[in-house]
Design a protein around this motif. Structure first.
Motif, short mmCIF file in Angstrom:
data_model
loop_
_atom_site.label_atom_id
_atom_site.label_comp_id
_atom_site.label_asym_id
_atom_site.label_seq_id
_atom_site.Cartn_x
_atom_site.Cartn_y
_atom_site.Cartn_z
N CYS A 164 -68.12 1.08 -56.69
CA CYS A 164 -66.72 0.83 -56.38
C CYS A 164 -66.36 -0.59 -56.81
CB CYS A 164 -66.53 0.99 -54.86
SG CYS A 164 -64.90 0.59 -54.22
N GLY A 165 -65.09 -0.82 -57.08
CA GLY A 165 -64.65 -2.17 -57.39
C GLY A 165 -64.90 -3.15 -56.25
N PHE A 166 -65.02 -2.62 -55.03
CA PHE A 166 -65.28 -3.47 -53.86
C PHE A 166 -66.78 -3.61 -53.54
CE2 PHE A 166 -60.93 -1.81 -52.79
CZ PHE A 166 -60.27 -3.02 -52.94
N THR A 167 -67.63 -2.95 -54.33
CA THR A 167 -69.07 -2.98 -54.06
C THR A 167 -69.63 -4.40 -53.92
OG1 THR A 167 -69.39 -0.82 -55.08
CG2 THR A 167 -71.34 -2.22 -54.92
N PRO A 168 -69.14 -5.39 -54.69
CA PRO A 168 -69.66 -6.75 -54.49
C PRO A 168 -69.47 -7.28 -53.07
CG PRO A 168 -68.57 -6.59 -56.61
CD PRO A 168 -68.29 -5.30 -55.89
N GLY A 205 -75.99 -11.82 -31.87
CA GLY A 205 -75.64 -10.49 -31.37
C GLY A 205 -74.63 -9.76 -32.22
N PHE A 206 -74.73 -9.89 -33.53
CA PHE A 206 -73.81 -9.24 -34.47
C PHE A 206 -74.59 -8.35 -35.41
CE2 PHE A 206 -71.81 -9.37 -38.73
CZ PHE A 206 -70.63 -8.72 -38.44
N GLU A 207 -74.01 -7.18 -35.71
CA GLU A 207 -74.61 -6.26 -36.68
C GLU A 207 -73.53 -5.70 -37.60
OE1 GLU A 207 -77.77 -5.19 -37.12
OE2 GLU A 207 -78.75 -5.80 -35.26
N VAL A 208 -73.85 -5.60 -38.87
CA VAL A 208 -73.05 -4.83 -39.81
C VAL A 208 -73.72 -3.46 -39.89
CG1 VAL A 208 -72.32 -4.57 -42.22
CG2 VAL A 208 -72.41 -6.86 -41.18
N LEU A 209 -72.93 -2.40 -39.83
CA LEU A 209 -73.45 -1.04 -39.99
C LEU A 209 -72.75 -0.42 -41.19
CD1 LEU A 209 -73.39 0.21 -36.27
CD2 LEU A 209 -75.22 -1.00 -37.47
N GLY A 210 -73.52 -0.08 -42.21
CA GLY A 210 -72.96 0.48 -43.43
C GLY A 210 -73.12 1.99 -43.49
N PHE A 211 -72.01 2.66 -43.78
CA PHE A 211 -72.00 4.12 -43.87
C PHE A 211 -71.54 4.54 -45.27
CE2 PHE A 211 -71.96 3.45 -39.37
CZ PHE A 211 -72.61 4.55 -38.83
N PRO A 212 -72.48 4.81 -46.18
CA PRO A 212 -72.10 5.25 -47.51
C PRO A 212 -71.23 6.50 -47.46
CG PRO A 212 -74.44 4.73 -47.42
CD PRO A 212 -73.93 4.72 -46.01
N CYS A 213 -70.26 6.55 -48.37
CA CYS A 213 -69.31 7.66 -48.42
C CYS A 213 -69.00 7.98 -49.87
CB CYS A 213 -68.04 7.27 -47.65
SG CYS A 213 -66.77 8.53 -47.69
N ASN A 214 -69.00 9.25 -50.20
CA ASN A 214 -68.74 9.69 -51.57
C ASN A 214 -67.37 10.35 -51.72
OD1 ASN A 214 -69.69 9.90 -54.28
ND2 ASN A 214 -70.11 12.08 -53.97
N GLN A 215 -66.47 10.12 -50.77
CA GLN A 215 -65.18 10.80 -50.79
C GLN A 215 -64.12 10.14 -51.68
OE1 GLN A 215 -64.53 11.25 -46.38
NE2 GLN A 215 -63.98 13.31 -47.07
N PHE A 216 -64.38 8.96 -52.17
CA PHE A 216 -63.37 8.23 -52.94
C PHE A 216 -63.86 8.03 -54.36
CE2 PHE A 216 -63.18 6.93 -48.47
CZ PHE A 216 -61.91 7.37 -48.16
N THR A 271 -51.02 5.31 -39.81
CA THR A 271 -51.78 6.38 -40.46
C THR A 271 -53.25 6.28 -40.08
OG1 THR A 271 -52.14 5.04 -42.43
CG2 THR A 271 -50.23 6.51 -42.44
N GLU A 272 -53.87 7.40 -39.82
CA GLU A 272 -55.27 7.39 -39.41
C GLU A 272 -56.23 7.45 -40.59
OE1 GLU A 272 -56.33 10.20 -36.39
OE2 GLU A 272 -54.77 9.50 -35.03
N GLY A 273 -55.84 8.10 -41.68
CA GLY A 273 -56.76 8.30 -42.78
C GLY A 273 -57.27 7.01 -43.37
N ILE A 274 -58.52 7.03 -43.80
CA ILE A 274 -59.09 5.90 -44.51
C ILE A 274 -58.71 6.06 -45.97
CG2 ILE A 274 -61.29 4.88 -45.25
CD1 ILE A 274 -62.35 5.48 -42.44
N LYS A 275 -58.18 4.98 -46.55
CA LYS A 275 -57.63 5.05 -47.90
C LYS A 275 -58.67 4.85 -49.00
CE LYS A 275 -53.44 5.55 -46.38
NZ LYS A 275 -53.30 6.85 -45.76
N TRP A 276 -59.76 4.08 -48.71
CA TRP A 276 -60.73 3.80 -49.76
C TRP A 276 -62.01 3.25 -49.14
CZ3 TRP A 276 -59.84 5.98 -54.18
CH2 TRP A 276 -60.67 5.69 -55.27
N PRO A 283 -59.68 -2.28 -47.26
CA PRO A 283 -60.78 -2.49 -48.20
C PRO A 283 -60.71 -3.83 -48.94
CG PRO A 283 -59.96 -0.25 -48.37
CD PRO A 283 -59.02 -0.99 -47.46
N ALA A 284 -59.52 -4.31 -49.25
CA ALA A 284 -59.38 -5.56 -49.99
C ALA A 284 -59.69 -6.80 -49.14
CB ALA A 284 -57.97 -5.67 -50.57
#
Length: 161
Positions: free
Chosen positions: A36-40, A56-67, A120-125, A144-145
């Motif tokens: 993705c253009g945002f992958t960096p 006490g902070f965590e990033v949780l990454g959830f790969p998604c192939n919908q976009f 709007t609830e949908g995730i755009k990207w 995303p930006a």
């Protein structure tokens, strides 16, 4: 009322992960993609993880192939890509859908609790981000930006609270 700690997901290695294990941590939950253009942003997410993890902070990454089919790799390929190219050490999960009938229940909850622009609830990207308080409630949703570094002050505020 549900919190993110009421959900579970499958880790990138195929193991079940109960999100209750992150209780009392500030979380940044992100739907990610490797092509993705945002992958960096993986680099910025890793910097946030390194900077705040001990507090006490965590990033949780959830790969998604919908976009744009921007996460078509296997779980092994995703993990290797993230480690090799961005030095990712934060937890990654198995690919999920974030929109539609098959959306993961966690993302259904996140979208309902923190809608986007105009309600709007949908995730755009890819790389939509949800900042979660220590009690498992959603504090804020980011587009995303939005660069990871631009979230640092909000993370700091929640860690200090």
């Amino acid at each position: 009322m549900s919190t993110v700690f009421d959900f579970s997901a499958v880790g990138l290695a195929g193991q079940p992960v109960n999100l209750a294990q992150y209780h009392d941590k500030v979380l940044l939950i992100v739907n990610t993609a490797s092509a993705c253009g945002f992958t960096p942003q993986y680099a910025g997410l890793e910097k946030l993880h390194e900077r705040f993890h001990e507090r006490g902070f965590e990033v949780l990454g959830f790969p998604c192939n919908q976009f744009g089919a921007q996460e078509s790799g296997t779980h092994e390929e995703i993990g290797a890509f993230c480690e090799k190219n961005y030095g990712v050490t934060f937890p990654l999960f198995a690919k999920v859908d974030v929109n539609g009938a098959d959306a993961h229940p966690l993302f259904q909850h996140l979208k309902k609790t923190a809608p986007g622009l105009l309600g709007t609830e949908g995730i755009k990207w890819n790389f939509t981000k949800f900042l979660v308080r220590r009690d498992g409630t959603v504090a804020k949703r980011y587009a995303p930006a939005t660069k990871p570094d631009d979230i640092a002050d909000d993370i700091e505020a929640l860690l200090g609270a």
